[in-house]
Design a protein around this motif. Structure first.
Motif, short mmCIF file in Angstrom:
data_model
loop_
_atom_site.label_atom_id
_atom_site.label_comp_id
_atom_site.label_asym_id
_atom_site.label_seq_id
_atom_site.Cartn_x
_atom_site.Cartn_y
_atom_site.Cartn_z
N UNK B 138 0.82 -1.22 0.00
CA UNK B 138 0.00 0.00 0.00
C UNK B 138 0.85 1.26 0.00
N UNK B 139 1.98 1.28 0.71
CA UNK B 139 2.81 2.49 0.74
C UNK B 139 3.38 2.80 -0.64
N UNK B 140 3.84 1.77 -1.34
CA UNK B 140 4.41 2.02 -2.67
C UNK B 140 3.33 2.47 -3.64
N UNK B 145 0.69 7.09 -6.70
CA UNK B 145 -0.52 7.78 -7.17
C UNK B 145 -0.98 8.93 -6.31
N UNK B 146 -0.44 9.08 -5.11
CA UNK B 146 -0.92 10.12 -4.20
C UNK B 146 -0.44 11.49 -4.65
N UNK B 161 -7.10 0.64 -5.31
CA UNK B 161 -5.87 0.14 -5.95
C UNK B 161 -5.01 -0.58 -4.92
N UNK B 162 -4.90 0.01 -3.72
CA UNK B 162 -4.09 -0.60 -2.66
C UNK B 162 -4.68 -1.94 -2.24
N UNK B 166 -2.89 -5.58 -2.35
CA UNK B 166 -2.73 -6.45 -1.18
C UNK B 166 -3.36 -7.81 -1.46
N UNK B 167 -4.56 -7.79 -2.05
CA UNK B 167 -5.26 -9.07 -2.30
C UNK B 167 -4.48 -9.95 -3.26
#
Lengths: 204, 204
Positions: B138-140, B145-146, B161-162, B166-167
């Motif tokens: 999630x951080x990457x 995109x942030x 997207x995160x 993860x899934x």
């Protein structure tokens, strides 16, 4: 991995002609992962005294809060600011209180004393003071910093030249250390002003 | 394998947490809400040992409420974050809590904010933060995109997207997530992202 290397840090302070500079990196990490690139390690105690705290970030924050508290009480009682030498002794005492359960921090203290004479010192996590006439270093990049400072330092530099020297020493050292970096934070203090600058180095 | 992450947008902050309660190889339930509503305009997303997580966050919630009763005004997000860090720091060398916290809040004067507080009481104000194995993904994704002042739609898009990342990439990925948001209108549940629904309890 050592507890001192959990968050990653780099700190350096240098003495100039009636001025001093203190610089730190900006990375906050949790071992291999970077959490933030704008973490502050250098705190102002008063206009002529700055404290840098390297090592474990949580202890650095706790220690900073305790020391600011002690200094504010001192200001109320004495109606003046603490001298850098006195503050260094205070930090040393506070650290030694926890001799058998220490704060995992290495402080760097830099200030202007009597007659605008610059004062710098560092100490280990249990308060063993190390006074120096030229420069002091702390953090995960300390070994690189020792080398860089020894090579680049000249006595009696003016504020602008001191800024250049300390910046180059910091950036070249943190580039060799994976746990510190992501820019730099440099304070140059003269008797008349405090100049804070952010450095952009290799962001990796 | 608990995943907690969050980010700050334009006038709001969003936090996401997985909803699996796991004990070794057994999934007790997959609709465990790990994001507590601290007060009208604050959310606390916690991950870590289940007992500590519930005990500590409830303790913080009750103390924040007590402050409001005693003083007539609610705590600011920064004050609540510093109080939380203080409690973790005091307990650290006696009886540590193994809880990582993302505290999101909205203040009228300063807008939305997100605080990263890890289990050893390191406090840092961030724009995006994450805990757990999910943080590696999630951080990457958020780094890519942030941008500051995202709209709610853009932020939820990034959150999705995160979650997809993860899934698809985490070996024992949690199936369900809860998304909560806090803005000027208060803290509330925004949505669930479920792939597995708990079987309905048979009626007696």
């Amino acid at each position: 991995m050592s507890i001192f290397e959990y968050n990653g840090s780099a700190l350096v302070a240098m003495v100039g002609k009636n001025c001093f500079a203190i610089a730190s990196d900006r990375r906050l990490g949790v071992q291999l992962q970077t959490i933030a690139t704008d973490f502050q390690r250098i705190y102002k105690i008063h206009d002529r005294l700055f404290l840098g705290l390297s090592g474990l970030a949580t202890d650095a924050q706790t220690l900073y809060q305790r020391l600011v508290f002690r200094h504010k009480l001192y200001q109320l009682r004495e109606e003046r600011d603490m001298k850098p030498e006195t503050f260094a002794s205070l930090v040393s005492a506070v650290l030694y209180e926890k001799r058998f359960g220490p704060y995992f921090c290495q402080p760097v203290i830099a200030g202007l004393g009597e007659e605008d004479k610059p004062f710098i010192c560092t100490m280990d996590s249990i308060g063993a003071k190390e006074l120096a006439k030229d420069f002091v270093v702390a953090g995960t990049a300390s070994e690189s910093l020792y080398g860089a400072c020894e090579a680049m330092f000249k006595p009696d530099m003016e504020a602008e030249e001191l800024f250049e020297t300390i910046s180059q020493a910091l950036l070249s050292s943190v580039d060799r250390d994976c746990l510190s970096g992501w820019g730099g934070h440099v304070y140059v203090i003269t008797p008349t002003e405090v100049k804070e600058r952010i450095l952009k180095g290799r962001m990796d | 394998m608990e995943c907690v992450f969050g980010l700050v947008g334009e006038g709001f902050a969003v936090v996401v947490a997985d909803t699996s309660a796991v004990h070794s190889i057994l999934v007790h339930k997959s609709n465990e809400d790990k994001i507590m509503v601290l007060d009208s305009h604050k959310l606390i997303a916690a991950s870590g040992e289940p007992g500590d997580r519930v005990q500590f966050t409830e303790y913080i919630q009750k103390n924040v409420a007590l402050y409001q009763f005693r003083n007539g005004i609610p705590l600011t997000t920064a004050a609540a974050a510093n109080f939380t860090r203080g409690e973790l720091a005091t307990a650290l060398r006696k009886n540590p809590y193994s809880v990582n916290i993302l505290l999101a809040g909205y203040d009228k004067e300063t807008g939305p904010s997100l605080y990263y507080i890890d289990y050893i009481a390191t406090l840092h104000k961030v724009d995006k933060g994450a805990f757990g194995y999910g943080s590696y993904f999630s951080l990457s994704t958020m780094d890519r995109h942030y941008h500051s002042r995202m709209s709610v739609e853009e932020a939820i898009d990034l959150v999705d997207k995160c979650i997809i990342e993860i899934r698809s990439r985490l070996v024992v990925a949690p199936p369900n997530f809860v998304i909560k948001i806090v803005d000027k209108d208060g803290a509330r549940e925004y949505a669930w992202r479920e792939t597995v629904k708990d079987a309905d309890v048979a009626s007696a």
